[in-house]
Design an enzyme around this catalytic site. Structure first.
Site, PDB file in Angstrom:
ATOM      1  N   SER A 123       0.809  -1.214   0.000  1.00  0.00           N
ATOM      2  CA  SER A 123       0.000   0.000   0.000  1.00  0.00           C
ATOM      3  C   SER A 123       0.846   1.269   0.000  1.00  0.00           C
ATOM      4  CB  SER A 123      -0.921   0.008   1.227  1.00  0.00           C
ATOM      5  OG  SER A 123      -0.167  -0.108   2.417  1.00  0.00           O
ATOM      6  N   HIS A 144      -1.738  -2.316  -6.442  1.00  0.00           N
ATOM      7  CA  HIS A 144      -2.286  -2.035  -5.120  1.00  0.00           C
ATOM      8  C   HIS A 144      -3.808  -2.133  -5.111  1.00  0.00           C
ATOM      9  CE1 HIS A 144      -3.280   1.077  -1.813  1.00  0.00           C
ATOM     10  NE2 HIS A 144      -3.218  -0.146  -1.302  1.00  0.00           N
ATOM     11  N   GLU A 156      -4.466   0.449  -8.032  1.00  0.00           N
ATOM     12  CA  GLU A 156      -3.412   1.349  -8.483  1.00  0.00           C
ATOM     13  C   GLU A 156      -2.262   0.523  -9.057  1.00  0.00           C
ATOM     14  OE1 GLU A 156      -3.744   5.167  -5.468  1.00  0.00           O
ATOM     15  OE2 GLU A 156      -2.805   3.339  -4.719  1.00  0.00           O
ATOM     16  N   ASN A 195      -3.574   6.421  -0.628  1.00  0.00           N
ATOM     17  CA  ASN A 195      -3.043   6.412   0.734  1.00  0.00           C
ATOM     18  C   ASN A 195      -2.324   7.705   1.102  1.00  0.00           C
ATOM     19  OD1 ASN A 195      -4.067   4.046   1.772  1.00  0.00           O
ATOM     20  ND2 ASN A 195      -2.388   2.798   1.036  1.00  0.00           N
TER      21      ASN A 195
END
Length: 295
Positions: A123, A144, A156, A195
């Site tokens: 992540s 991700h 992602e 994130n």
């Protein structure tokens, strides 16, 4: 290499992310193997998938026949060589610690066929920090997923400076086959996009809580009612796993030495106590069969 060459996918790590990613791959028509070093983790993954996918059948999201076919494409093993020896695509989903990922990728690189793509579900950790332990840096990228992977649509796909266009294209095509929206990032950054935004919110929420400005339950209420988020930051930490965020920040702090990147005292306290959120039955909130209650 193109998507037609991808017949078998190996998912490394049977935890809360890994087993769901593996089921997505099986549902997408790929022969899929879940690997974990612990037999108990594989047993728990099987039980979780039986329960989760059983609910899909009950809700009419999938037929029993379709589910049976997906499970027939899914296998479980504690033998890494068996898992990746004849694979075409690897998705790593182990703990968010750089040294663990580097050690695993070095071994997988020796065991997997030369054509196989090696993707990390990290992540926050960019694949360039892992790719140099392999002999195929052009075939290494980030892929991700978001938790829970069986529900969340976005993936992602992040290229490093060495990731090839072919690798990116095949990875995006895998996303399409498993019915997920792949978004390509051509430049690495810590935490990628989602994130980076999420950690900014979480860190500010933790500061407000630790400074005594507002109770965590009230912060969650404000974020949901005023910002119209479906979950508050503390509820989301519990859902994702408090340890996941803690280890991600710990890796960043190790790299930068910046005190602002250091995991907060309250996060560290919960990780040490083993109260990691929903998966342990207790985090910021307590979880019972009847619902959720504040601590």
């Amino acid at each position: 290499m193109n998507i037609q060459d991808v017949k078998h996918i190996s998912v490394l790590g049977a935890g809360s992310m890994g087993h769901q990613i593996a089921m997505l791959c099986a549902l997408g028509g790929f022969s899929t193997t879940i690997y974990d070093i612990q037999e108990k983790a594989l047993e728990q993954a099987k039980e979780a998938l039986d329960f989760q996918m059983g609910k899909w059948v009950q809700k009419g999201k999938i037929s029993q026949e379709g589910l049976d076919q997906a499970f027939a494409r899914l296998s479980f093993t504690t033998n890494l060589e068996v898992a990746v020896g004849n694979t075409d695509f690897v998705i790593e989903a182990v703990v968010e610690k750089l040294d663990v990922k580097r050690e695993l990728f070095a071994v997988v690189d020796r065991l997997a066929p030369p054509h196989a793509i090696l993707a990390s579900n990290s992540s926050t950790i960019a694949s360039s920090k892992i790719a140099d332990v392999t002999r195929r840096p052009e075939k290494v990228c980030n892929m991700h997923f978001f938790f829970p992977a069986l529900v969340m649509d976005c993936v992602e796909v992040v290229m490093s400076e060495t990731t090839s266009e072919e690798t990116a294209a095949v990875t995006l095509a895998v996303c399409e086959k498993i019915n997920r929206t792949g978004v390509l990032l051509r430049k690495e950054t810590w935490g990628f996009i989602a994130n980076r935004l999420l950690f900014a919110l979480n860190n500010e929420a933790l500061k407000l809580y630790e400074e005594g400005i507002c109770d965590y339950k009230d912060i969650d209420t404000i974020v949901k009612k005023a910002l119209n988020h479906p979950m508050g930051p503390f509820e989301l930490m519990d859902l994702s796993g408090i340890d996941v965020g803690y280890y991600a920040l710990a890796e960043k702090y190790k790299e930068t030495g910046n005190e602002e990147d250091k995991p907060s005292a309250s996060l560290e306290e919960k990780v040490k106590a083993g109260t990691l959120g929903r998966k342990t039955g207790k985090g910021w909130y307590e979880y019972e069969k009847t619902g959720v209650k504040a601590k």
